[in-house]
Write a protein that holds these residues in place. Structure first.
Motif, PDB file in Angstrom:
ATOM      1  N   SER A 285       0.824  -1.220   0.000  1.00 19.19           N
ATOM      2  CA  SER A 285       0.000   0.000   0.000  1.00 19.19           C
ATOM      3  C   SER A 285       0.855   1.266   0.000  1.00 19.19           C
ATOM      4  O   SER A 285       0.331   2.365  -0.142  1.00 19.19           O
ATOM      5  N   ASP A 286       2.178   1.136   0.155  1.00 16.96           N
ATOM      6  CA  ASP A 286       3.066   2.303   0.046  1.00 16.96           C
ATOM      7  C   ASP A 286       3.277   2.574  -1.444  1.00 16.96           C
ATOM      8  O   ASP A 286       3.873   1.762  -2.155  1.00 16.96           O
ATOM      9  N   PRO A 287       2.812   3.713  -1.958  1.00 18.69           N
ATOM     10  CA  PRO A 287       2.882   3.942  -3.410  1.00 18.69           C
ATOM     11  C   PRO A 287       4.314   4.046  -3.951  1.00 18.69           C
ATOM     12  O   PRO A 287       4.522   3.925  -5.157  1.00 18.69           O
ATOM     13  N   LEU A 288       5.297   4.214  -3.060  1.00 23.16           N
ATOM     14  CA  LEU A 288       6.683   4.306  -3.544  1.00 23.16           C
ATOM     15  C   LEU A 288       7.308   2.930  -3.779  1.00 23.16           C
ATOM     16  O   LEU A 288       8.350   2.816  -4.413  1.00 23.16           O
ATOM     17  N   VAL A 289       6.669   1.886  -3.248  1.00 24.96           N
ATOM     18  CA  VAL A 289       7.206   0.527  -3.386  1.00 24.96           C
ATOM     19  C   VAL A 289       6.776  -0.042  -4.735  1.00 24.96           C
ATOM     20  O   VAL A 289       5.597   0.012  -5.082  1.00 24.96           O
ATOM     21  N   THR A 290       7.724  -0.576  -5.503  1.00 23.73           N
ATOM     22  CA  THR A 290       7.358  -1.173  -6.795  1.00 23.73           C
ATOM     23  C   THR A 290       7.142  -2.678  -6.672  1.00 23.73           C
ATOM     24  O   THR A 290       6.481  -3.280  -7.509  1.00 23.73           O
TER      25      THR A 290
END
Ligand SMILES: Cc1ncc(COP(=O)(O)O)c(C=O)c1O
Length: 392
Positions: A249-254
């Protein structure tokens, strides 16, 4: 199913494995985030292949644990290999460089300039450019760092230290920084309910709750620092089995790494919101009976790594009613078990089925896994050990 098989044997329930894959893919949510399979928690090429196939477009590559292991996996036909632990010797650096020179996509993880230098030299020698992954520490260090809560990994825990290392990478023409690894071990690898130490559950809960926002904030701080000097990592890896949905849910994690959850050893029982099924077992044969209420099995001393404690011991899965003998435990050659079950204790030659505490280490004990579907063994395929691979 096991009556014609030599025991001890390790057995994987493929149906349960597939259901676990589906659950972990579902935990990723709808976004573009992918799963990278943590190979250390499987150590079996045939299973890694099945897991990746089942993940479909939501699976991407393997999170490896050594250069030698990555070489074995490349020989087995895998690609997109992120070696998530640092390399500190020239032989390992040369293996990475030769894999890259041979056309494989492989990352080497770094957290200090000496490692960067070593890999850069090997890459220059091989006439190639090796991609690097920056390992970020996500531990919680209250009171100005006097208290350390979390695992001890990287010294990179601020934007400034990330920039410093990124600049050391930029000075070397044979390496390139294209990935960041930020593993929130205090969330992903810690049970919500630990039957062995229930009194500590609230403290573990507090650390987990505090570690989640800390991981998000530190990942952002470090990525913004890298963006500020013109580095935009293609891969931002985070999490583990116990944090798939929160990390995704962390948008920076791909991408999120996961391994243990596919096989679900018993240390992965007791995670709130993560319903997984045991999928790997070992079966020990009963070889003698010293007393009417005891059976003794051959083998069994497959104790897991980590802080030594009862939770690292195997657990009997079936038949129910067998418990280890306090003074002997799971033994080097034999394991006596006390019988308090219904009816007669298992007879000579009959299997006692147990679970390991961890997912990958069982593969260091067996050369093959029996792969079962329903009540039929569908295949028998080699572990790393069976392929001559032993990587520590
Ligand atoms: C870098 C890294 N990512 C992810 C994981 C999580 O793996 P698993 O899902 O097997 O717990 C680990 C486990 O130690 C790890 O070291």
């Amino acid at each position: 199913m096991l009556s014609e098989r030599a025991l001890p044997a390790a057995v994987v329930d493929l149906d349960a494995l597939e259901r676990n894959v589906d659950r972990l893919v579902e935990a990723l949510g709808e976004g573009p985030t992918t799963l990278r399979i943590a190979s250390k928690s499987v150590r079996h090429p045939g299973l890694l292949r099945r897991i990746l196939d089942r993940c479909g477009s939501r699976g991407r590559g393997l999170l490896c644990y050594s250069a030698e292991e990555a070489a074995l996996l490349a020989r087995e036909g895998f690609d997109d290999l992120l070696i998530a632990y640092p390399i500190a010797g020239a032989p390992a650096a040369r293996i990475v460089a030769s894999l890259v020179a041979g056309g494989h996509r492989v990352w080497a993880t770094v957290d200090c300039s000496e490692q960067v230098q070593l890999i850069a030299e090997a890459a220059a020698e091989a006439g190639t450019i090796v991609e690097l992954c920056l390992d970020i520490d996500l531990s919680w260090r209250p009171l100005g760092g006097v208290v350390h809560l979390g695992v001890r990994r990287s010294p990179i825990r601020s934007g400034a230290s990330a920039i410093h290392l990124a600049e050391a990478v930029a000075e070397q023409p044979a390496v390139r920084l294209t990935a960041v690894l930020a593993y929130e071990a205090a969330v992903a690898g810690v049970q919500d309910r630990n039957p062995g130490s229930r009194l500590l559950d609230p403290i573990r809960g507090l650390i987990k709750r505090r570690s989640r926002p800390l991981a998000v904030a530190r990942r952002r701080e470090i990525l913004e620092s890298l963006w500020g000097i013109g580095i935009v990592p293609e891969v931002v890896n985070g999490g583990g089995t116990g944090s798939v949905s929160s990390t995704a849910s962390d948008p920076l994690v791909t991408e999120v790494a996961a391994g243990s959850g596919f096989l679900c050893p018993h240390l992965f029982d007791g995670y709130r919101g993560l319903e997984l099924e045991p999928a790997v077992f070992f079966a020990l044969p009963v070889v003698r009976r010293s007393d009417p209420d005891h059976v003794t099995c051959f083998g069994g001393g497959y104790v897991a790594s980590g802080a030594a404690g009862r939770d690292r011991l195997p657990r009997v899965h079936c038949p129910r009613g067998l418990t280890p003998v306090e003074l002997e435990g799971f033994g080097e050659v034999q394991t006596p078990l006390r019988w308090r079950g219904q009816g007669a204790a298992p007879g000579l030659g009959e299997p006692v089925v147990c679970r390991h505490a961890k997912a990958g280490e069982l593969a260091e004990r067996f050369s093959t896994y029996l792969l079962a579907r329903g009540d039929r063994i569908e295949a028998e395929e080699p572990t790393y050990r069976g392929l001559g691979g032993s990587f520590g």
